[in-house]
Design an enzyme around this catalytic site. Structure first.
Site, PDB file in Angstrom:
ATOM      1  N   HIS A 523       0.820  -1.225   0.000  1.00 64.28           N
ATOM      2  CA  HIS A 523       0.000   0.000   0.000  1.00 64.28           C
ATOM      3  C   HIS A 523       0.851   1.271   0.000  1.00 64.28           C
ATOM      4  CE1 HIS A 523      -3.732   1.982   0.008  1.00 64.28           C
ATOM      5  NE2 HIS A 523      -4.406   1.135   0.761  1.00 64.28           N
ATOM      6  N   ASP A 527      -2.151   1.864  -4.650  1.00 68.04           N
ATOM      7  CA  ASP A 527      -3.442   2.112  -4.009  1.00 68.04           C
ATOM      8  C   ASP A 527      -4.470   1.117  -4.526  1.00 68.04           C
ATOM      9  OD1 ASP A 527      -2.487   4.251  -2.515  1.00 68.04           O
ATOM     10  OD2 ASP A 527      -2.877   5.687  -4.128  1.00 68.04           O
TER      11      ASP A 527
END
Length: 550
Positions: A523, A527
């Site tokens: 992450h 995204d």
């Protein structure tokens, strides 16, 4: 105390490396797992890791310049620390190929830097000894290696050594590879016994003239006092040297599944199309040398080689009688240690999240059948996934990126790592420039790499440098799973099996062949929306394979 970073041996034919890029500059803080430089060798561009914490005090080779194997390229230590004593001599440690002694200033650099605690006399004794000797260190044989385990010594103390002789076989975290000393002389010292491990850059052997003061070299390395040199013509055994083995009869060239042969013999056999496992070896311990290949006439496979696989098979685990308890401790291999370390670091430092998608493989199954009617190599579903992923990465470059701490490195090339399970663990051979290759090219290259992986014959350039990874357990009947990201990648695709599934389409039930894909994302780089769009593009290629051929 300041630590010296030397030019590592990154391939079995490497004698020098060119600094392609420095990732740190003098004054920067360095962590033990930081990549400090990229080095271009004769086979690939690879990363150099210092494996020490501190401040970069010194850079010895400018970008674009070359350094010989084992030459000092950098020094890491405490801010303001005096590192200049470590540079005395200033030349590479590797001996010239012809084995002749260089001038004193050049040879002095092959000495490990004496610790500040050592006296000037001790340092002088070590430098004098190194005029007639070459230190062999544990080389960096893969981009993730921190130590290597000596599987076998091909020479014993007292043996004559030539510059192209393979001194030892080393098991790294990814493969078993050969260590060449690049020095002529006598094997004076062996610092690591078979079955034991040494850290990268530790002294594992010393080669030189008989009577050289080996203890002075070792004392300078440790920073302790150096014993007096042995009298001329008398070889004083080193304290930690392995005892010389008694002379034995020649053994077959195939030993425990590995072929004992010099690099030149292997290359010559490949050029002549000879199966080198069939060639009888006349060298030490049955090792195959050039003259054996030159004189070989293809015929029946030697009986020793034919029986080797049976002898190499591991015994089946024994179970205790009913009602009794028992266990077996299995030594952790270098590969398993690396898997534990790297994947633990990945799982607990990279914030993973997971995206799942179903793919209708009906058209892919039809297309694969047609493709294999004309393809020179059998194309698998995994090959199709590799091709589809590579093309999808073109459109979604953030998934093809790496977290570098201060920057996100968006790779402009696409190298797909495809995980392979072997007895010792997991290794990830790399299909380079996968987006630019046809399905048959990917299939041929993948098959060759998988075969090498299973035989532990992969070279560093064949299992390093991936920008994205794929792990496929579908052939083992697994419907779906999640995979841990393979650093420095920012994503890995887990591929399940193809399974007939009843689905509803506009009120009508029908059967489709569904494959489940799970994308693990870092992450910090990828995204959710970016990963989702990548999977949608990948799904489009697999559900309509003709689009991969345009």
């Amino acid at each position: 105390m300041a630590e010296v970073i030397r030019m590592p041996l990154l391939s079995d034919t490497m004698t020098e490396g060119v600094i392609a890029e420095w990732h740190k500059k003098v004054g920067d803080t360095v962590k033990s797992d930081d990549v400090i430089a990229e080095v271009e060798t004769d086979k690939a561009t690879m990363e150099v890791i210092g494996y020490v914490d501190g401040t970069l005090l010194y850079v010895g080779v400018e970008k674009g310049k070359a350094a010989k194997v084992n030459e000092i390229i950098a020094i890491v230590g405490k801010p303001g620390e005096d590192y200049k004593p470590l540079l005395e001599g200033g030349a590479p440690a590797a001996a010239p190929a012809n084995g002749k002694a260089e001038s004193a200033p050049a040879q002095q650099a092959s000495a490990p830097a004496a610790a500040p605690a050592a006296s000037n006399g001790d340092a002088a004794a070590a430098q004098e000894a190194l005029k007639n000797a070459t230190v062999i260190r544990m080389p960096l044989l893969s981009d993730t290696m921190t130590e290597g385990k000596i599987v076998a010594w091909n020479k014993k103390v007292g043996d004559t050594v030539k510059s192209d002789d393979v001194l030892a076989e080393v098991e790294t975290d990814k493969a078993t590879m050969e260590v060449i000393g690049y020095a002529d002389g006598e094997l004076l010292y062996v610092g690591v016994k078979e079955g034991n491990a040494a850290k990268v850059n530790d002294i594992i052997a010393i080669v030189g003239k008989k009577g050289t003061n080996v203890d002075a070299i070792l004392a300078a390395e440790k920073g302790g006092p150096a014993p007096a040199a042995a009298p001329a013509g008398e070889s004083k055994p080193a304290a930690n040297a392995a005892p010389a083995a008694p002379v034995a009869e020649a053994t077959p060239a195939v030993n425990g599944g590995r072929v004992k042969a010099s690099p030149l013999a292997k290359k010559l056999a490949e050029e002549k199309g000879i199966d080198i496992s069939q060639v009888p070896g006349s060298g030490d311990g049955g090792r195959i040398v050039k003259k054996d290949v030159d004189s070989f006439v293809p015929g029946a496979k030697p009986a020793a080689a034919a029986t080797a696989p049976a002898a190499a098979k591991a015994a089946a685990p024994a179970f205790v009688a009913a009602g009794q308890e028992g266990y077996t401790d299995i030594e952790v291999s270098q590969m398993r240690k690396a898997i534990a370390r790297r994947l633990s670091e990945s799982k607990f430092t990279a914030p993973h999240f997971y995206l799942k998608i179903d793919v209708n493989m009906d058209k892919a199954m039809e297309s694969r059948k047609t493709i294999n009617e004309i393809s020179p190599v059998k194309v698998s579903f995994n090959d199709m996934v590799i091709k589809a992923a590579a093309l999808a990465l073109r459109q979604h470059p953030f998934v093809n990126s790496s977290w570098m701490g201060d920057v996100i490195r968006q790779n402009q090339h696409i190298h797909i790592g495809s995980a392979v399970a072997i007895d010792e663990g997991l290794i990830v051979p790399v299909i380079r420039f996968a987006d630019q290759k046809s399905l048959s090219q990917i299939a041929g290259e993948a098959k060759e790499l998988y075969d090498k992986a299973k035989n532990k014959k992969l070279q560093p350039q064949e299992f390093s440098g991936s920008t994205f990874s794929i792990s496929n357990l579908g052939m083992l009947g697994i419907d779906e799973f999640t995979a841990i990201i393979n650093p420095p990648n920012s994503a890995i695709l887990a591929v399940g099996n193809i399974k007939e599934t009843v689905v509803s389409d506009k009120g009508q039930f029908k059967v489709e062949n569904i494959m489940k894909l799970t994308l693990s994302c870092d992450h910090r780089v990828v995204d959710g929306a970016v990963g989702a769009r990548f999977l949608a593009t990948l799904k489009g290629f697999l559900e309509n394979p003709v689009t991969m051929l345009v």
